[in-house]
Design a protein around this motif. Structure first.
Motif, PDB file in Angstrom:
ATOM      1  N   LYS A  38     -33.390   7.300   6.971  1.00 12.93           N
ATOM      2  CA  LYS A  38     -33.364   7.800   8.337  1.00 12.93           C
ATOM      3  C   LYS A  38     -31.923   7.934   8.813  1.00 12.93           C
ATOM      4  CE  LYS A  38     -37.769   5.804   9.628  1.00 12.93           C
ATOM      5  NZ  LYS A  38     -38.456   4.860  10.526  1.00 12.93           N
ATOM      6  N   TRP A  39     -31.761   8.701   9.892  1.00  8.54           N
ATOM      7  CA  TRP A  39     -30.441   8.912  10.468  1.00  8.54           C
ATOM      8  C   TRP A  39     -29.793   7.568  10.761  1.00  8.54           C
ATOM      9  CZ3 TRP A  39     -28.547   7.096  15.007  1.00  8.54           C
ATOM     10  CH2 TRP A  39     -27.296   7.560  15.376  1.00  8.54           C
ATOM     11  N   GLY A  40     -28.530   7.431  10.372  1.00  7.28           N
ATOM     12  CA  GLY A  40     -27.743   6.261  10.721  1.00  7.28           C
ATOM     13  C   GLY A  40     -27.946   5.035   9.855  1.00  7.28           C
ATOM     14  N   GLU A  41     -28.807   5.113   8.843  1.00  7.63           N
ATOM     15  CA  GLU A  41     -29.036   3.941   8.003  1.00  7.63           C
ATOM     16  C   GLU A  41     -27.823   3.612   7.136  1.00  7.63           C
ATOM     17  OE1 GLU A  41     -32.692   4.370   5.859  1.00  7.63           O
ATOM     18  OE2 GLU A  41     -33.881   3.768   7.582  1.00  7.63           O
ATOM     19  N   ASN A  42     -27.153   4.618   6.626  1.00  8.24           N
ATOM     20  CA  ASN A  42     -25.975   4.367   5.784  1.00  8.24           C
ATOM     21  C   ASN A  42     -24.774   3.924   6.594  1.00  8.24           C
ATOM     22  OD1 ASN A  42     -27.191   4.905   3.362  1.00  8.24           O
ATOM     23  ND2 ASN A  42     -26.473   7.004   3.224  1.00  8.24           N
ATOM     24  N   SER A  43     -24.547   4.568   7.721  1.00  2.00           N
ATOM     25  CA  SER A  43     -23.346   4.322   8.512  1.00  2.00           C
ATOM     26  C   SER A  43     -23.464   3.125   9.447  1.00  2.00           C
ATOM     27  CB  SER A  43     -23.010   5.558   9.343  1.00  2.00           C
ATOM     28  OG  SER A  43     -24.013   5.759  10.325  1.00  2.00           O
ATOM     29  N   GLY A  44     -24.672   2.711   9.726  1.00  2.00           N
ATOM     30  CA  GLY A  44     -24.885   1.635  10.695  1.00  2.00           C
ATOM     31  C   GLY A  44     -25.031   2.149  12.114  1.00  2.00           C
ATOM     32  N   GLY A  45     -24.957   3.462  12.282  1.00  2.00           N
ATOM     33  CA  GLY A  45     -25.078   4.060  13.614  1.00  2.00           C
ATOM     34  C   GLY A  45     -26.410   3.782  14.282  1.00  2.00           C
ATOM     35  N   ARG A  46     -27.452   3.718  13.480  1.00  2.00           N
ATOM     36  CA  ARG A  46     -28.789   3.453  14.013  1.00  2.00           C
ATOM     37  C   ARG A  46     -28.829   2.085  14.699  1.00  2.00           C
ATOM     38  NH1 ARG A  46     -32.770   6.209  12.613  1.00  2.00           N
ATOM     39  NH2 ARG A  46     -34.891   5.674  13.105  1.00  2.00           N
ATOM     40  N   ILE A  47     -28.263   1.086  14.067  1.00  2.00           N
ATOM     41  CA  ILE A  47     -28.249  -0.280  14.623  1.00  2.00           C
ATOM     42  C   ILE A  47     -27.411  -0.321  15.894  1.00  2.00           C
ATOM     43  CG2 ILE A  47     -27.465  -2.643  14.203  1.00  2.00           C
ATOM     44  CD1 ILE A  47     -28.275  -2.211  11.263  1.00  2.00           C
ATOM     45  N   LEU A  48     -26.265   0.375  15.885  1.00  5.63           N
ATOM     46  CA  LEU A  48     -25.408   0.395  17.077  1.00  5.63           C
ATOM     47  C   LEU A  48     -26.131   1.007  18.274  1.00  5.63           C
ATOM     48  CD1 LEU A  48     -21.971   1.425  15.506  1.00  5.63           C
ATOM     49  CD2 LEU A  48     -22.665  -0.821  16.348  1.00  5.63           C
ATOM     50  N   VAL A  49     -26.865   2.087  18.046  1.00  4.47           N
ATOM     51  CA  VAL A  49     -27.599   2.739  19.140  1.00  4.47           C
ATOM     52  C   VAL A  49     -28.713   1.820  19.636  1.00  4.47           C
ATOM     53  CG1 VAL A  49     -29.145   4.671  19.703  1.00  4.47           C
ATOM     54  CG2 VAL A  49     -27.011   5.095  18.474  1.00  4.47           C
TER      55      VAL A  49
END
Length: 89
Positions: A38-49
């Motif tokens: 899913k979007w942001g799983e690699n970068s960690g963006g999903r958790i930040l949001v």
């Protein structure tokens, strides 16, 4: 993404079958459905949001107004409403 010459990886019979449908063309072979992220799983963006949204909900519950939250987080009023009134996820 790096291109690989099909004749170096596919069995000859499979290559001929592919060539019947796409002679000399380019083809994209997608990952299997269970390998998609899913979007942001690699970068960690999903958790930040998710963390930001939880913080917004907590501040709203504590008394901050939607307008204050929109200004503080540089989001639109509609975005803040979706966060505070929508389902948590």
């Amino acid at each position: 993404m790096k291109y690989i010459n099909a004749d170096t990886i596919f069995p000859e019979e499979l290559l001929r079958e592919i060539q019947r449908h796409i002679p000399g063309g380019l083809i994209y072979i997608p990952r299997p459905k269970d390998a998609h992220k899913k979007w942001g799983e690699n970068s960690g963006g999903r958790i930040l949001v998710q963390e930001r949204n939880n913080e917004i909900r907590q501040l709203f519950t504590a008394g901050r107004t939607i307008d204050q939250l929109a200004e503080q987080y540089c989001l639109s009023v509609d975005s803040i409403k979706k966060i505070v009134y929508g389902k948590k996820g």
